[in-house]
Design a protein around this motif. Structure first.
Motif, mmCIF file in Angstrom:
data_model
loop_
_atom_site.group_PDB
_atom_site.id
_atom_site.type_symbol
_atom_site.label_atom_id
_atom_site.label_comp_id
_atom_site.label_asym_id
_atom_site.label_seq_id
_atom_site.Cartn_x
_atom_site.Cartn_y
_atom_site.Cartn_z
ATOM 1 N N GLU A 95 49.947 114.225 14.327
ATOM 2 C CA GLU A 95 49.408 116.026 14.211
ATOM 3 C C GLU A 95 48.599 116.247 12.779
ATOM 4 O OE1 GLU A 95 52.693 118.272 15.033
ATOM 5 O OE2 GLU A 95 52.507 117.943 17.416
ATOM 6 N N GLN B 167 45.476 117.980 11.500
ATOM 7 C CA GLN B 167 44.769 118.882 11.631
ATOM 8 C C GLN B 167 43.263 118.768 10.944
ATOM 9 O OE1 GLN B 167 44.327 123.587 10.448
ATOM 10 N NE2 GLN B 167 46.107 123.071 11.572
ATOM 11 N N MET C 15 43.900 119.172 16.696
ATOM 12 C CA MET C 15 45.039 118.597 16.340
ATOM 13 C C MET C 15 44.779 116.905 16.747
ATOM 14 S SD MET C 15 47.737 118.734 14.626
ATOM 15 C CE MET C 15 48.334 120.434 14.806
ATOM 16 N N SER D 31 46.400 113.045 16.866
ATOM 17 C CA SER D 31 47.403 112.172 16.543
ATOM 18 C C SER D 31 47.101 110.726 17.079
ATOM 19 C CB SER D 31 48.676 112.546 17.556
ATOM 20 O OG SER D 31 49.090 113.629 17.066
ATOM 21 N N THR E 251 54.381 114.352 21.757
ATOM 22 C CA THR E 251 53.639 115.295 21.058
ATOM 23 C C THR E 251 53.761 116.660 21.558
ATOM 24 O OG1 THR E 251 51.965 113.569 20.760
ATOM 25 C CG2 THR E 251 51.514 115.857 20.209
ATOM 26 N N LYS F 65 55.526 120.008 19.729
ATOM 27 C CA LYS F 65 54.822 121.399 19.529
ATOM 28 C C LYS F 65 55.597 122.482 20.033
ATOM 29 C CE LYS F 65 49.891 120.992 19.113
ATOM 30 N NZ LYS F 65 48.689 121.164 19.678
#
Length: 605
Positions: free
Chosen positions: A521, A523, A532, A534, A600, A604
């Motif tokens: 994650e 940004q 975002m 990953s 993921t 969140k």
């Protein structure tokens, strides 16, 4: 358990004399019930333990007659097709192919009979070579046998009978009937040569008949040796041989009873009724030929061993009349019986052969054997039906596994069959399943992975150590802008394109690849776009995938994406994992991708 309970009842009641006849009758009935339950024909000499089978198809590849059926991804023996060579029990990597244990039945036979003789295969010399014969016999007799005799005596009877047969037979090609596996192969797969088999009992059956003539018909004969084919002989000739066990069975039995042959003295112990002579050479390739003289009639003698060689010999064997008689000694195991599947020792065949020949050189028997009638005619096994399929049927079967042209027939043998057409015939016969075709399943895996990649509601980018794209979905192209989408339309997947040419965050991929550490994650802002990113390892330092999400999307869409991802996983992951296993991989990259997405999204929330 039944015997244990019954024996305990007998102990309690044995003092009551009037009940003795009742218990005798019950015990007899119980034995017969046991025989009907454990009768060798109830369980074949070779069988599969399904829980151990790992669906590797090695047994199909190695089986000389393809007597294997795949059901629910497990490999089972087809009894009517099997020749019981036992090769599958030697090469199965997980031990799923088992040899029937005959020891429990032998123990019960010993309990019920006073005269039980062990017919010991002549290859014992290569298994217990350093052990004095008297010690081995003493150890066997401690198991409960009344005597031990050499199967080689039967071999000598067979040699004498074969000599007599060849002397009075027309010139032709004749095949020894000494090896039960070869006999089964000819009966089932080469019936055109059934008349070439010498119409004579095998050494085991000849020996059993000899022992019964010598000691009475009530004597029970048990065989011990390295051959599994002998188990089928015992099953088919119950009037001569009760049951056959392997050397492995014999050794384990001794160990369980705490008997150590090397500690047995047994100075007075000897084979009954006497030692063998040249018959002891039968377990080595060419050993039988030593007892076939052919002096009164010219006989050309040849020896071949190993099923592959035997199949080659028999395939184009022309039995038209010749000037000389040709006699073939055929043994299914390479090198002879000393290399049988039930052997104990894995030492060099040369050493084993030496041990056998050393024993024959020291043999001191000079008593002639009485020759009785050993005639036995062999018939074709009608269970095997010739499989005839039309070209159209074969093409349809090939099409079912994605092979629609000759170029698709790779003949890789991944399924276990020699070529794609043999596999197609097995499919039509119900012996194989479509998912056995590796190339077909690989294509399915690729197609499903491609669909999964495109259906994932997030941007996915796979990159290699050179920071070039391995694969990428359209969703990622759309997130990166119109120009990238146009390029993607022209070259779907953008394989080989440099990452830095389409995005500003290629350095993050480089860092993940060089360090092996995943990036979770991060940004990223690019103008009015907020993402975002990953990055996860598929193969550390070699292959990573990046998961790109647009943070401007509403929560509702994120929740929808989560639901869709779960749906994709539930529908397709079982197939993907199956393919990964089939191809020998640790995991599918699609599996890793989807699971990373799930982790993921859960994070969140």
């Amino acid at each position: 358990m039944a015997f244990f309970i019954f024996n305990e009842v007998v102990k309690v009641k044995q003092s009551v004399n009037k009940l003795q006849p009742f218990f005798y009758i019950c015990k007899k009935c119980l034995f017969y019930n046991f025989k009907s339950f454990y009768h060798p024909m109830k369980q074949r000499p070779i069988y599969t333990e399904p829980e151990n089978c790992q669906d590797c198809y090695k047994c199909i590849r190695e089986c000389p007659v393809k007597a294997i059926r795949i059901e629910n991804n497990k490999a089972y023996i087809i009894a009517e097709r099997c020749i019981y060579c036992g090769h599958c029990t030697q090469i199965c990597p997980t031990g799923a192919k088992k040899i029937r244990d005959g020891v429990p039945a032998v123990k019960e036979i010993l309990r019920q009979n006073k005269q039980v003789i062990l017919s010991l295969a002549p290859s014992y010399a290569s298994e217990f070579g350093n052990l004095p014969i008297s010690s081995l016999i003493a150890a066997i007799k401690r198991l409960g046998f009344s005597g031990v005799s050499e199967t080689a005596l039967g071999a000598e009877l067979v040699s004498a009978a074969v000599n007599e047969f060849l002397l009075h037979s027309p010139r032709s090609i004749y095949i020894s009937s000494a090896c039960p596996v070869v006999v089964e192969y000819i009966r089932k797969y080469a019936p055109e040569h059934i008349s070439s088999l010498t119409p004579i009992f095998s050494p085991l059956l000849a020996h059993a008949r000899f022992l019964k003539k010598q000691y009475g018909e009530e004597v029970k004969v048990i065989f011990a040796g390295p051959c599994i084919g002998k188990k089928t002989e015992a099953d088919n000739f119950k009037d001569l041989v009760e049951i056959a066990i392997t050397f492995k069975d014999l050794k384990m039995w001794m160990e369980k009873e705490g008997i150590q042959p090397e500690n047995e003295k047994g100075e007075e112990m000897h084979f009954i009724p006497y030692n063998s002579g040249k018959g002891a050479l039968y377990p080595v390739e060419g050993g039988m030929l030593a007892g076939i003289d052919g002096e009164d009639k010219k006989v050309i003698k040849m020896a071949f061993s190993g099923m592959e060689n035997i199949q080659d010999v028999i395939r184009n064997l022309d039995d038209s009349p010749r000037k000389d008689t040709l006699f073939l000694e055929l043994l299914s195991c390479k090198g002879g019986c000393i290399n049988g599947p039930g052997k104990l020792s894995s030492s060099s065949l040369a050493i084993k052969r030496y041990d056998v020949t050393r024993k024959i050189n020291s043999a001191d028997r000079d008593k002639p054997l009485n020759l009785s009638d050993l005639t036995n005619y062999y018939t074709v096994d009608q269970q095997i039906e010739k499989e005839h399929y039309t070209e159209n049927e074969i093409l349809q079967a090939l099409a079912a596994v994605g092979k629609t042209s000759a170029a698709d027939e790779l003949n890789c043998s991944g399924c276990g069959y020699d070529n794609c057409r043999d596999f197609a015939r097995a499919l039509l016969a119900g012996r194989a399943e479509e998912n056995m075709c590796v190339s077909y399943m690989r294509k399915i895996a690729h197609d499903k992975a491609t669909v999964l990649l495109q259906k994932i509601p997030a941007g996915v980018i796979l990159a290699d150590p050179d920071l070039k794209i391995v694969d990428m979905n359209r969703y990622a192209a759309n997130l990166l802008g119109e120009e990238t989408t146009l390029v993607y339309d022209a070259s779907p997947g953008l394989q080989g394109v440099a990452l830095e040419a389409i995005c500003s965050f290629s350095a993050l991929f480089g860092a993940a690849l060089s360090t092996g550490k995943e990036i979770i994650e991060r940004q990223i802002r690019e103008g009015d776009k907020i993402w975002m990113l990953s990055i996860y390892n598929i193969q550390p330092h070699r292959l990573v995938f990046g998961l790109l999400q647009d943070l401007r999307e509403p929560y509702g869409k994120t929740e929808w994406m989560m639901g869709k991802t779960k749906e994709v996983i539930s529908k397709h992951m079982e197939t993907v994992q199956k393919i990964a296993c089939l191809l020998g991989e640790n995991a599918s990259y699609t599996d890793a991708t989807l699971r990373a997405i799930m982790e993921t999204m859960k994070g969140k929330e």
